[in-house]
Design a protein around this motif. Structure first.
Motif, PDB file in Angstrom:
ATOM      1  N   ALA A  79       0.811  -1.219   0.000  1.00 56.71           N
ATOM      2  CA  ALA A  79       0.000   0.000   0.000  1.00 56.71           C
ATOM      3  C   ALA A  79       0.846   1.272   0.000  1.00 56.71           C
ATOM      4  CB  ALA A  79      -0.937  -0.007   1.205  1.00 56.71           C
ATOM      5  N   ARG A  80       1.958   1.255   0.731  1.00 60.37           N
ATOM      6  CA  ARG A  80       2.816   2.449   0.782  1.00 60.37           C
ATOM      7  C   ARG A  80       3.374   2.779  -0.599  1.00 60.37           C
ATOM      8  NH1 ARG A  80       7.656   2.203   4.834  1.00 60.37           N
ATOM      9  NH2 ARG A  80       7.351   0.069   4.241  1.00 60.37           N
ATOM     10  N   VAL A  81       3.838   1.764  -1.301  1.00 58.49           N
ATOM     11  CA  VAL A  81       4.391   1.977  -2.639  1.00 58.49           C
ATOM     12  C   VAL A  81       3.305   2.497  -3.575  1.00 58.49           C
ATOM     13  CG1 VAL A  81       5.408   0.843  -4.654  1.00 58.49           C
ATOM     14  CG2 VAL A  81       6.253   0.302  -2.362  1.00 58.49           C
ATOM     15  N   GLN A  82       2.100   1.939  -3.487  1.00 61.69           N
ATOM     16  CA  GLN A  82       1.001   2.406  -4.329  1.00 61.69           C
ATOM     17  C   GLN A  82       0.665   3.864  -4.033  1.00 61.69           C
ATOM     18  OE1 GLN A  82      -0.003   0.705  -6.972  1.00 61.69           O
ATOM     19  NE2 GLN A  82       1.499  -0.798  -6.296  1.00 61.69           N
ATOM     20  N   ARG A  83       0.705   4.250  -2.756  1.00 66.15           N
ATOM     21  CA  ARG A  83       0.461   5.657  -2.401  1.00 66.15           C
ATOM     22  C   ARG A  83       1.530   6.560  -2.999  1.00 66.15           C
ATOM     23  NH1 ARG A  83      -0.165   4.037   2.978  1.00 66.15           N
ATOM     24  NH2 ARG A  83       1.481   5.472   3.651  1.00 66.15           N
ATOM     25  N   MET A  84       2.778   6.092  -2.984  1.00 59.67           N
ATOM     26  CA  MET A  84       3.860   6.888  -3.576  1.00 59.67           C
ATOM     27  C   MET A  84       3.670   7.028  -5.080  1.00 59.67           C
ATOM     28  SD  MET A  84       7.272   5.771  -1.475  1.00 59.67           S
ATOM     29  CE  MET A  84       6.847   4.228  -0.674  1.00 59.67           C
ATOM     30  N   LEU A  85       3.282   5.954  -5.736  1.00 63.53           N
ATOM     31  CA  LEU A  85       3.046   6.014  -7.182  1.00 63.53           C
ATOM     32  C   LEU A  85       1.854   6.917  -7.498  1.00 63.53           C
ATOM     33  CD1 LEU A  85       3.673   2.291  -8.204  1.00 63.53           C
ATOM     34  CD2 LEU A  85       5.201   4.251  -8.536  1.00 63.53           C
ATOM     35  N   ASP A  86       0.803   6.814  -6.691  1.00 63.27           N
ATOM     36  CA  ASP A  86      -0.360   7.688  -6.882  1.00 63.27           C
ATOM     37  C   ASP A  86       0.031   9.155  -6.688  1.00 63.27           C
ATOM     38  OD1 ASP A  86      -1.922   5.437  -7.336  1.00 63.27           O
ATOM     39  OD2 ASP A  86      -2.778   5.415  -5.307  1.00 63.27           O
ATOM     40  N   ALA A  87       0.838   9.416  -5.668  1.00 62.90           N
ATOM     41  CA  ALA A  87       1.300  10.789  -5.420  1.00 62.90           C
ATOM     42  C   ALA A  87       2.139  11.286  -6.586  1.00 62.90           C
ATOM     43  CB  ALA A  87       2.104  10.840  -4.116  1.00 62.90           C
ATOM     44  N   THR A 139      10.929  14.526  -2.257  1.00 59.62           N
ATOM     45  CA  THR A 139      10.365  15.170  -1.071  1.00 59.62           C
ATOM     46  C   THR A 139       8.880  15.451  -1.260  1.00 59.62           C
ATOM     47  OG1 THR A 139      12.499  16.178  -0.571  1.00 59.62           O
ATOM     48  CG2 THR A 139      10.555  17.164   0.467  1.00 59.62           C
ATOM     49  N   ARG A 140       8.533  15.999  -2.403  1.00 58.48           N
ATOM     50  CA  ARG A 140       7.114  16.294  -2.680  1.00 58.48           C
ATOM     51  C   ARG A 140       6.292  15.017  -2.757  1.00 58.48           C
ATOM     52  NH1 ARG A 140       5.829  19.924  -7.322  1.00 58.48           N
ATOM     53  NH2 ARG A 140       3.982  20.342  -6.085  1.00 58.48           N
ATOM     54  N   ILE A 141       6.876  13.957  -3.341  1.00 60.44           N
ATOM     55  CA  ILE A 141       6.172  12.679  -3.412  1.00 60.44           C
ATOM     56  C   ILE A 141       5.923  12.144  -2.008  1.00 60.44           C
ATOM     57  CG2 ILE A 141       6.391  10.261  -4.129  1.00 60.44           C
ATOM     58  CD1 ILE A 141       7.919  11.373  -6.639  1.00 60.44           C
ATOM     59  N   ALA A 142       6.942  12.194  -1.152  1.00 61.63           N
ATOM     60  CA  ALA A 142       6.794  11.707   0.228  1.00 61.63           C
ATOM     61  C   ALA A 142       5.707  12.492   0.964  1.00 61.63           C
ATOM     62  CB  ALA A 142       8.124  11.812   0.968  1.00 61.63           C
ATOM     63  N   GLU A 143       5.741  13.806   0.828  1.00 60.50           N
ATOM     64  CA  GLU A 143       4.738  14.644   1.494  1.00 60.50           C
ATOM     65  C   GLU A 143       3.333  14.300   1.023  1.00 60.50           C
ATOM     66  OE1 GLU A 143       6.049  18.606   0.577  1.00 60.50           O
ATOM     67  OE2 GLU A 143       7.638  18.577   2.115  1.00 60.50           O
ATOM     68  N   ARG A 144       3.165  14.208  -0.289  1.00 63.20           N
ATOM     69  CA  ARG A 144       1.837  13.924  -0.850  1.00 63.20           C
ATOM     70  C   ARG A 144       1.356  12.527  -0.457  1.00 63.20           C
ATOM     71  NH1 ARG A 144      -1.169  16.048  -5.292  1.00 63.20           N
ATOM     72  NH2 ARG A 144      -0.129  17.941  -4.582  1.00 63.20           N
ATOM     73  N   ALA A 145       2.262  11.570  -0.418  1.00 62.26           N
ATOM     74  CA  ALA A 145       1.891  10.197  -0.077  1.00 62.26           C
ATOM     75  C   ALA A 145       1.709   9.992   1.424  1.00 62.26           C
ATOM     76  CB  ALA A 145       2.944   9.229  -0.606  1.00 62.26           C
ATOM     77  N   GLY A 146       2.155  10.974   2.214  1.00 60.14           N
ATOM     78  CA  GLY A 146       2.043  10.855   3.654  1.00 60.14           C
ATOM     79  C   GLY A 146       3.004   9.828   4.242  1.00 60.14           C
ATOM     80  N   VAL A 147       4.202   9.770   3.647  1.00 64.12           N
ATOM     81  CA  VAL A 147       5.226   8.840   4.140  1.00 64.12           C
ATOM     82  C   VAL A 147       6.506   9.629   4.411  1.00 64.12           C
ATOM     83  CG1 VAL A 147       4.259   6.891   2.850  1.00 64.12           C
ATOM     84  CG2 VAL A 147       6.098   8.238   1.825  1.00 64.12           C
ATOM     85  N   ALA A 148       7.374   9.036   5.208  1.00 63.85           N
ATOM     86  CA  ALA A 148       8.676   9.656   5.471  1.00 63.85           C
ATOM     87  C   ALA A 148       9.541   9.568   4.223  1.00 63.85           C
ATOM     88  CB  ALA A 148       9.359   8.949   6.638  1.00 63.85           C
ATOM     89  N   ILE A 149      10.422  10.529   4.041  1.00 64.59           N
ATOM     90  CA  ILE A 149      11.311  10.521   2.879  1.00 64.59           C
ATOM     91  C   ILE A 149      12.143   9.244   2.838  1.00 64.59           C
ATOM     92  CG2 ILE A 149      13.179  11.814   3.980  1.00 64.59           C
ATOM     93  CD1 ILE A 149      12.074  12.193   0.308  1.00 64.59           C
TER      94      ILE A 149
END
Length: 190
Positions: free
Chosen positions: A2-10, A26-36
């Motif tokens: 799920a985390r990887v999918q959120r990053m791809l979606d972001a 950095t922007r991808i991490a922020e948008r996905a709600g995950v740590a860098i």
């Protein structure tokens, strides 16, 4: 995962908002709600994330084209070209990030594969579909014809979307005609 999918979606959302040049891990991490650190755990840089996204699009495109081809009966296999182009258009209009990234050509002509260019990979997938779903016999001639068809369609569809966000419908229809006519010339109308 799920985390990887959120990053791809972001990544897809950010590509639509600002393009590849504005994309950052950095922007991808922020948008996905995950740590860098989570981003770097799976992807060394933004190019690797866009590569994964491009491969996801290629898989999705292959599945969706396969479904379209399987659900309809075509009197001639070249009539299936409309279904392939229609699926591309639908993804361009409705799948987040696809219109910005396509299959990765915006980033790198060899994004999907380190050796073959992106359109070659797409042509190989379409050739597999044509031979398996439409029952066309595989050959070097088919390989060459599908490669030319993919390159031609790519160029004319880029033109269709260059100034019209939803795609110039006349140019989309011309793309279908161009590819169908070319393939029918090589393989007949049956």
């Amino acid at each position: 995962m799920a985390r990887v999918q959120r990053m791809l979606d972001a990544c897809a959302e950010l590509l639509d908002e600002g393009g590849y040049s504005e994309l950052s891990t950095t922007r991808i991490a922020e948008r996905a709600g995950v740590a860098i650190g989570s981003v770097y755990q799976f992807f060394p840089d933004k190019k690797a994330i866009t590569q994964a996204l491009g491969l996801r699009y290629l898989d999705l495109f292959s599945v969706r084209v396969g479904e379209r081809l399987a659900e309809r009966h075509f009197s001639r296999w070249t009539d299936a070209i409309d279904a392939v182009v229609d699926e591309y258009i639908d993804m361009h209009r409705n799948v987040p990030g696809f219109g910005s990234l396509h299959f990765g050509d915006v980033v790198d002509i060899r994004l999907l594969d380190g050796v073959a260019d992106n359109n070659r990979i797409i042509a190989l997938r379409l050739r597999e579909l044509v031979t398996s779903v439409a029952g066309v016999e595989d050959s070097e001639e088919l390989d060459r014809a599908i490669r030319v068809a993919v390159e031609s369609a790519d160029a004319t569809l880029k033109l269709a979307f260059r100034h019209v966000p939803e795609g110039d419908q006349d140019l989309i229809e011309e793309t279908k005609l161009l590819v169908r006519s070319y393939l029918e010339r090589h393989f007949g109308s049956n």
